[in-house]
Every structure is written in C-alpha cells, then in structure tokens.
Design a protein around this motif. Structure first.
Motif, short mmCIF file in Angstrom:
data_model
loop_
_atom_site.label_atom_id
_atom_site.label_comp_id
_atom_site.label_asym_id
_atom_site.label_seq_id
_atom_site.Cartn_x
_atom_site.Cartn_y
_atom_site.Cartn_z
N VAL A 29 0.92 -1.19 0.06
CA VAL A 29 -0.19 -0.17 0.09
C VAL A 29 0.81 1.16 -0.04
CG1 VAL A 29 -1.97 -0.96 1.19
CG2 VAL A 29 0.06 -0.06 2.57
N TYR A 30 0.16 2.35 -0.24
CA TYR A 30 1.08 3.68 -0.09
C TYR A 30 1.25 3.94 1.36
CZ TYR A 30 0.32 4.64 -5.01
OH TYR A 30 0.37 4.49 -6.20
N ILE A 31 2.47 4.40 1.65
CA ILE A 31 3.27 4.76 2.83
C ILE A 31 2.24 4.80 3.95
CG2 ILE A 31 4.97 5.60 4.26
CD1 ILE A 31 6.38 6.48 1.56
N PRO A 32 1.19 5.86 3.82
CA PRO A 32 0.55 6.09 5.19
C PRO A 32 -0.67 5.17 5.48
CG PRO A 32 0.49 7.94 3.39
CD PRO A 32 0.93 6.77 2.96
N LEU A 33 -0.80 4.35 4.58
CA LEU A 33 -2.02 3.21 4.53
C LEU A 33 -1.56 2.28 5.18
CD1 LEU A 33 -3.58 3.69 1.19
CD2 LEU A 33 -4.44 4.79 3.24
N TRP A 34 -0.25 2.02 5.50
CA TRP A 34 0.10 0.79 6.19
C TRP A 34 0.11 0.83 7.79
CZ3 TRP A 34 3.06 -1.89 9.70
CH2 TRP A 34 3.27 -3.23 9.38
N ARG A 35 -0.92 0.29 8.36
CA ARG A 35 -1.39 0.31 9.73
C ARG A 35 -0.90 1.70 10.36
NH1 ARG A 35 -1.65 -5.14 12.20
NH2 ARG A 35 -1.80 -6.58 10.36
N PRO A 36 -1.60 2.73 10.15
CA PRO A 36 -1.47 4.10 10.68
C PRO A 36 -1.60 3.95 12.00
CG PRO A 36 -3.32 3.99 9.29
CD PRO A 36 -2.75 2.82 9.14
N ASP A 37 -0.89 4.78 12.68
CA ASP A 37 -1.26 4.85 14.18
C ASP A 37 -2.57 5.57 14.55
OD1 ASP A 37 1.02 3.76 15.06
OD2 ASP A 37 2.15 5.57 14.88
N SER A 38 -2.89 6.70 13.51
CA SER A 38 -4.15 7.45 13.79
C SER A 38 -4.78 7.52 12.46
CB SER A 38 -4.11 8.64 14.68
OG SER A 38 -4.64 9.71 14.05
N ALA A 39 -5.92 7.64 12.18
CA ALA A 39 -6.58 8.27 10.90
C ALA A 39 -6.21 9.42 10.64
CB ALA A 39 -8.29 8.06 11.11
N ALA A 40 -5.89 10.39 11.39
CA ALA A 40 -5.49 11.53 10.97
C ALA A 40 -3.99 11.45 10.23
CB ALA A 40 -5.20 12.49 12.48
N ASP A 41 -3.21 10.69 10.40
CA ASP A 41 -2.12 10.59 9.79
C ASP A 41 -2.18 10.14 8.36
OD1 ASP A 41 -0.86 10.81 12.13
OD2 ASP A 41 -0.33 8.82 12.62
N VAL A 42 -3.33 9.88 7.84
CA VAL A 42 -3.67 9.24 6.43
C VAL A 42 -4.17 10.69 5.54
CG1 VAL A 42 -4.63 7.91 4.80
CG2 VAL A 42 -4.09 7.09 7.28
N PRO A 43 -3.32 11.07 4.49
CA PRO A 43 -3.69 12.39 3.83
C PRO A 43 -5.00 11.79 2.97
CG PRO A 43 -1.46 11.41 3.03
CD PRO A 43 -2.02 10.56 4.20
N SER A 44 -5.80 12.79 2.13
CA SER A 44 -6.91 12.56 1.54
C SER A 44 -6.36 11.95 0.20
CB SER A 44 -7.45 13.86 1.07
OG SER A 44 -6.77 14.72 0.33
#
Ligand code: SAM
Length: 270
Positions: free
Chosen positions: A240-255
């Motif tokens: 997956v794209y970097i932020p989508l790999w088990r993010p610590d928080s949904a806020a860490d995932v850009p649109s």
C-alpha cells in the motif's frame, strides 16, 4: 587544505550529489553538502510532496519495526539503512524488545561512519559497509554472523533501497537469495518508489535525479514491487501507499496517499 567537517571520510566527492545525503537533507539532517541540497531542491520543485514522503517513510519504518517486535522478532538486518537520524531501527527495536540485535548495512561511507559513531558502546548493534548487490557478502560478514542467528526468525528491512538497484543487477534474484537465508517466521519489510499513480511526475523526478546523483534511481510498477515478496505471505493490509500501512491514527492518512510516491509492505516467510 580541506574545509570539510571532520566527519567526512577521505575520498568523498562532496561536489557530486549522493543518495544517502540527499535523503538526509529531506529528513532535516545536517550530513549533506551543496550538491546534495541543490539536487534535493530541484526534485522538490518537480515533486513538492517528496519531503512529506520521506518523513512518512521513516514513520512507516518505525511502525513496521514495532509490529515485528510485537510478533517476537528480536534480530534485524537493515540493508540500505542510510545516515542515522531520529528513530533508527536499533532504537525502536531495542526499546520495544530490550536486547534486540540489529545489523545495518549500507554502501555509503558517510552513512557507515555515522552509524559507527552512534553505535559505539552498543554491543547489540553494528554496521557493515556492503553492497546489496552482493548479498552473500552481507550474509557471511563476521559482524552479521556475530549478531544474527539465521536459525531463528529475522526481520529483514529493504526500505527505499531496491530502487537504486537496476534491473540488470537482478534485484529480484538478490531478494530471493536473502529470503532463502532466512528461517521460517522471518519478515521482509520493504518500501519502493513507484510510478503507479503519476507516471509523468515519476519520470520527470527520475530524470532530474539521475542526471545529478552518483547512483541512478529506478521507480517500478506495483506488480514489479509485489514480486519482491515472492515466498512471503503478505501481512495486512498488503502492498500500500506509505500512510496506509497500519497508521497509528486516521489523522495520519492524507486525502490522497498516492501523492506519497512509494509502496510499502511487510511479508512473513511461511
Ligand atoms: C533513501 S535511503 C533509505 C534509508 C532507510 N532505509 C530509510 O528507508 O529510511 C537509501 C540508502 O540506500 C543506500 N544504498 C543505495 N544503494 C545501495 C546498495 N547497492 N547497497 C547498499 N546500500 C545502498 C544509500 O547509501 C542510502 O543510504
């Protein structure tokens, strides 16, 4: 007489940009020179998201190492480890699992010199100067053998390094050789620049980069990157794209996570 800082090993051409130092610049480190900074800025002009991608990648490394430690991994081999910055693999691994052993390998003498300085006095972590294209030398190195027991599972990290290995060097064969040396239950943590979402920007950035740097970059497709995991079962959520790999928080995932250039994943050797 040289005006270079004393951490620069002899025979370093500071006038030619270098992969490890360009990356260090994007991370906010201080081990880079004008040629590295110029190239980093030229690429940022083509692709303004690059700095965010580099930082997101370091955060991914942290999440992946913590995941492996929670899965019981106590020994790590990190090839293409880079110039040490914040949140290095041994810090994360040894915090999560005291006594964890870490071997770093990098081809770049500055990355190696800095890693050596940082690791002095740490009996459970070391660096070897080595070329990923010669995996048997890394596996057989006395430092690797001293710290890593290949009879037990290992966490192998190949993060943002395989795109510096050309197809002609057979990167898939290199990864397979490393995989075959690992015990069942070992993990592969991999990150790789991709041209999947915006091929034209990727092509432009690759051209700028390769014009100036000592080691060419090779962005690859999703299918090509997935092939590095042959012989491994993908851990959720897959490649997956970097932020989508088990993010610590949904806020860490850009649109639009695909703006962050690279695909990452973790696989477990059955
Ligand atoms: C972009 S940095 C990645 C650092 C770290 N793995 C990370 O993801 O934060 C790439 C590193 O790979 C190293 N490298 C490039 N080609 C290599 C090779 N053939 N063998 C070993 N290291 C290599 C560079 O010197 C650089 O330090």
């Amino acid at each position: 007489m040289s005006n270079l800082p004393d951490w620069v090993p002899p025979q370093i051409d500071t006038k030619r940009a270098n992969v490890a130092r360009v990356y260090d610049y994007w991370l906010g480190g201080s081990h880079n020179f004008l040629a590295d900074q110029d190239l980093a800025r030229a690429i940022t002009a083509v692709e303004p998201n690059i700095r965010a991608a580099v930082r997101a990648n370091r955060a991914f490394v942290g999440r992946a190492v913590r995941y492996l430690a929670a899965a019981g991994i106590t020994q790590f081999l990190d090839i293409g480890s880079g110039i040490p910055t914040e949140g290095n693999v041994h810090e994360i691994a040894q915090q999560a699992s005291p006594g964890a052993r870490v071997v770093y390998a990098d081809i770049d003498p500055i990355a190696v010199a800095h890693s050596r300085a940082i690791l002095a006095g740490n009996p459970d972590a070391a660096i070897v100067q080595a070329d990923l294209c010669l995996p048997d030398q890394i596996l057989a190195h006395e430092t690797t053998r001293r710290l890593i027991d290949f009879g037990r599972p290992v966490g192998l990290l190949l993060v943002m390094v395989l795109h510096f290995v050309a197809d002609a060097e057979e990167p898939w064969r290199i990864v397979a050789r490393l995989r075959d040396a690992l015990a069942p239950g070992s993990f592969l943590v991999l990150g790789h620049a991709t041209n999947e979402s915006r091929p034209q920007v990727a092509q432009a950035a690759e051209t700028v980069y390769n014009r100036s740097v000592t080691t060419d970059g090779h962005v690859r497709s999703r299918a090509e990157i997935q092939r590095f995991f042959d012989g491994f079962d993908m851990v959720d959520p897959g490649l997956v794209y970097i932020p989508l790999w088990r993010p610590d928080s949904a806020a860490d995932v850009p649109s639009d996570p695909s703006k962050l250039w690279a695909l990452v994943g973790v696989g477990r050797k059955a």
